[in-house]
Design a protein around this motif. Sequence first.
Motif, short mmCIF file in Angstrom:
data_model
loop_
_atom_site.label_atom_id
_atom_site.label_comp_id
_atom_site.label_asym_id
_atom_site.label_seq_id
_atom_site.Cartn_x
_atom_site.Cartn_y
_atom_site.Cartn_z
N THR A 1 0.93 -1.18 -0.11
CA THR A 1 0.04 -0.15 0.04
C THR A 1 0.87 1.24 -0.04
OG1 THR A 1 -0.08 -0.38 2.35
CG2 THR A 1 -2.06 -0.75 1.12
N HIS B 1 -0.92 6.21 3.43
CA HIS B 1 -1.07 5.78 4.93
C HIS B 1 -1.33 7.19 5.81
CE1 HIS B 1 1.39 2.86 3.23
NE2 HIS B 1 0.24 1.94 3.56
N LYS C 1 -8.17 0.09 -0.29
CA LYS C 1 -6.83 -0.36 -0.25
C LYS C 1 -6.80 -1.92 -0.48
CE LYS C 1 -4.62 2.97 2.96
NZ LYS C 1 -3.58 2.95 3.97
#
Length: 459
Positions: free
Chosen positions: A153, A156, A450
Amino acid sequence: MKKALFLIIFLAIVVPVGWVLFCKYEGDVPKADLSLPSPYLKQSYEINMTATDKGTGLRHVTVSLVQKDNEKVLLDKSYPSSSIFSLFSENKILSDTFAIPVETRQYGMSDGQAVIRIVATDYAWHKWAKGNRFYEERPVIIDTVPPRLQVLTSQHNVSKGGVGLVIYKLDEENIQSGVRVGEHFFPGYSGVFDNPMVVTALFALDHTQGPDTRIVVEARDPAGNETKRGFYHYIKDKNFRPDTLSISDGFLEFKMPDFDLGPKEAQFLTEQNPLLAKFLYINETLRRQNVETVLNVPSDTRAELMWEGCFGRLSGAANRARFADKRTYKYNGKVISHSTHLGIDLASTSNAPVGAANNGRVIMAENVGIFGNTVIIDHGLGLASLYAHLSQMNVARGDRVKKDDIIGRTGLTGLAGGDHLHFSMMLHNVFVNPVEWWDGVWIKNNITSKIESVKSQIQ
């Protein structure tokens, strides 16, 4: 006379010699008690061992690490020879203890299978005076390489008191991993994706952790080798509001009898204001104990996402207190205590039905001090919702519930001054802001999108 002389000679020579031969020819094999921290040898390792021989004493002890034709002697110790007269002396060594360091990288050995070989002999005259021999090989695995991980990913963003999600891929199985946020650790789980090497970890900042908090992914293999990997993240700071609560004599007379503190009740009677003294104990000492109790419960979690969509909120309820309110308690205008309110108080009508905020599994349904009647629901991956001050509980530990299933009714059990629901969200052992989980857009942007993005990547 001859018989007497023979008896004297027999007793003086034959019996002692016979006794010596009997003892020296004993057949008890020495023993070696070996303690390994684990079957995996990492870069730095220590073996603890005790060698014993209760008969003629230890002669020689060796410990080696062997991999194919490569042998590294880790310990080679000889002991003083044992004479005939040592049977009656303290000179022989019956036991010895060792702490043996192992530095695998210095021995020219590669990662993989190996054995630890232990040989111990004694001073018995058994086997042409070679002594009794102990021999053992313990299989071990040399592993000096830390696990590797790849963060899958990219964005954040997490707020103070809020939750984030990171997904990463490991290169081997049986790895303990998760996200370290300051002093808190949030385990990762491999149940979300078909590939067990792809790990999902929810992580959180508590209400005291701001933009300077260090956040890293940690991975540890069975040998104890560790990897720490930072990843891009942005922490949004947040200020929580102060709140002042006035404690009245009426409140003390109304609530304090609800708490039976056993033998401690007597100590409050010696105070000038027994009810106030009892309140201070409940609000500070008992509160800490009860918070610790409920924060231990979400460790009973499942490695799956049991919830779906945004979380529900008590229908028709108004907010009476917010998450992380910094509470100051006053009595007769004087400050007497402080606490942090780690949930949201919701009030509608008395004994209002309380629905499960989302799908999950009940992991607590009992009375917990200041929280009163409390239900906690596990939603998977360490995420849990808490419902406190209930007048009744309609579920039991182990029940599976769906979103909006009635789990109880609002009330004023515990340290509640009026009928309401105290609602909290927890991630493992950290309280987090419930407002995020009521927001479908936030959940999509920070959680579900995500997961969907990574699924498309790995396909």
